[in-house]
Design a protein around this motif. Structure first.
Motif, PDB file in Angstrom:
ATOM      1  N   ASN A  80       0.827  -1.204   0.000  1.00 50.70           N
ATOM      2  CA  ASN A  80       0.000   0.000   0.000  1.00 50.70           C
ATOM      3  C   ASN A  80       0.865   1.259   0.000  1.00 50.70           C
ATOM      4  N   ASP A 112      -7.349  -2.846   4.736  1.00 51.04           N
ATOM      5  CA  ASP A 112      -8.346  -1.776   4.692  1.00 51.04           C
ATOM      6  C   ASP A 112      -7.811  -0.530   3.995  1.00 51.04           C
ATOM      7  N   TRP A 113      -6.562  -0.155   4.267  1.00 50.55           N
ATOM      8  CA  TRP A 113      -5.997   1.025   3.609  1.00 50.55           C
ATOM      9  C   TRP A 113      -5.826   0.811   2.110  1.00 50.55           C
ATOM     10  N   TYR A 116      -9.248   1.340   0.625  1.00 51.12           N
ATOM     11  CA  TYR A 116      -9.573   2.770   0.628  1.00 51.12           C
ATOM     12  C   TYR A 116      -8.842   3.517  -0.481  1.00 51.12           C
ATOM     13  N   TYR A 139     -15.061   0.732  -0.585  1.00 54.66           N
ATOM     14  CA  TYR A 139     -15.320   1.551   0.605  1.00 54.66           C
ATOM     15  C   TYR A 139     -16.166   0.775   1.617  1.00 54.66           C
ATOM     16  N   ALA A 142     -14.050  -1.915   3.375  1.00 51.79           N
ATOM     17  CA  ALA A 142     -13.134  -1.319   4.345  1.00 51.79           C
ATOM     18  C   ALA A 142     -13.887  -0.753   5.541  1.00 51.79           C
ATOM     19  N   ALA A 143     -15.036  -0.129   5.280  1.00 58.88           N
ATOM     20  CA  ALA A 143     -15.842   0.435   6.373  1.00 58.88           C
ATOM     21  C   ALA A 143     -16.282  -0.658   7.340  1.00 58.88           C
ATOM     22  N   HIS A 147     -12.606   0.880   9.068  1.00 58.13           N
ATOM     23  CA  HIS A 147     -11.780   1.958   8.532  1.00 58.13           C
ATOM     24  C   HIS A 147     -12.575   3.257   8.515  1.00 58.13           C
ATOM     25  N   LYS A 149     -12.108   6.459   7.528  1.00 56.74           N
ATOM     26  CA  LYS A 149     -12.220   7.296   6.333  1.00 56.74           C
ATOM     27  C   LYS A 149     -13.159   6.656   5.305  1.00 56.74           C
ATOM     28  N   SER A 150     -13.106   5.355   5.200  1.00 56.73           N
ATOM     29  CA  SER A 150     -14.005   4.664   4.282  1.00 56.73           C
ATOM     30  C   SER A 150     -15.458   4.782   4.740  1.00 56.73           C
ATOM     31  N   SER A 178     -18.081   7.134  11.444  1.00 55.09           N
ATOM     32  CA  SER A 178     -16.799   7.680  11.025  1.00 55.09           C
ATOM     33  C   SER A 178     -16.319   8.739  12.009  1.00 55.09           C
ATOM     34  N   ASP A 183     -12.286  10.129  12.283  1.00 53.68           N
ATOM     35  CA  ASP A 183     -11.948  10.764  11.006  1.00 53.68           C
ATOM     36  C   ASP A 183     -12.482  12.192  10.990  1.00 53.68           C
TER      37      ASP A 183
END
Length: 249
Positions: A80, A112-113, A116, A139, A142-143, A147, A149-150, A178, A183
């Motif tokens: 990543n 997850d990153w 994203y 997204y 990952a959410a 995660h 941000k996702s 989030s 985030d």
């Protein structure tokens, strides 16, 4: 003569990370030794400290090399980070297509990153064909892994009905999750929903949290947006956002 790494330090990546806070220079020597010994976590961590200049002279090109070594050994986060080097031109030329290749591999490994970052390219058509359906799927995956941000971007897709049926209730729930996960963009999104519902005090709380954690680009965009609010207390936050943006510029 360099710092002599004990066996347990070679095997314990968590200890290496903890050492960075206590003694960055000593930790950098330990990380370098472990990386040369073939420890993938240390190789990835060496790439990060070379990128940041933490305890060692900053060298983005060498950071990219160590990320590649770790990634080729199967380290998903290093893969990543290699994508980020290509996306942002850290240690070499900007190459969105190559960034997409690395993000896709990290995503396939379940990181997850990686999901994203790959979704970000898919959603903007950088380095890959524009594909909102796949971006949404990344997204969402990952959410569901937590995660933050996702979560916010999944909320945005659901609110706008992009590649899916619009679902404001679910969108707002993801914004809340989030925000609670830390985030700053999610905190801003959640604050907007609260303000629209007339919960101004709650909105101000989350706007303050977003202000504390927000980066320069976020503050520059969000500050002017606050001036459009109907409540004077929210509009007043724009001055604080601008002041912090000025301090970071």
């Amino acid at each position: 003569m360099g710092y002599q790494l004990r066996r347990e330090e070679v095997l314990d990546a968590q200890r290496l990370r903890a050492m960075l806070d206590d003694n960055p220079a000593r930790a950098a020597q330990a990380i370098l030794t472990a990386a040369r010994a073939g420890m993938a976590d240390a190789q990835a961590l060496l790439g990060q400290i070379l990128l940041d200049g933490q305890g060692i002279e900053r060298d983005p090109a060498l950071a990219r090399t160590w990320f590649a070594i770790a990634a080729n050994g199967g380290h998903a986060m290093a893969r990543n980070m290699l994508g980020r080097c290509h996306e942002h031109g850290w240690g070499g030329a900007v190459d969105a297509r190559q960034a997409a290749v690395h993000y896709r591999e990290a995503a396939a490994a379940g990181l997850d990153w990686g999901l994203y970052n790959y979704a970000n390219l898919l959603g903007t058509g950088r380095g890959v064909a524009l594909d909102h359906e796949l971006a949404l799927a990344c997204y969402r995956r990952a959410a569901l892994m937590g995660h933050a941000k996702s979560m916010n971007l999944l909320g945005r897709y659901l609110e706008n009905g992009m590649a899916c049926a619009a679902d404001p209730a679910q969108a707002h729930d993801w914004y809340r999750r989030s925000a609670e996960a830390g985030d700053f963009r999610g905190q801003f999104s959640h604050a907007a929903v609260l303000a629209e519902a007339g919960r101004v005090e709650d909105a101000l709380h989350w706007l303050q949290r977003a202000l504390e954690g927000g980066n320069l680009n976020f503050l520059r965009v969000s500050g002017p947006a606050l001036l459009q609010a109907s409540d004077t207390r929210i509009r007043a936050m724009a001055t604080l956002y601008q002041a912090k943006a000025d301090s970071l510029a």
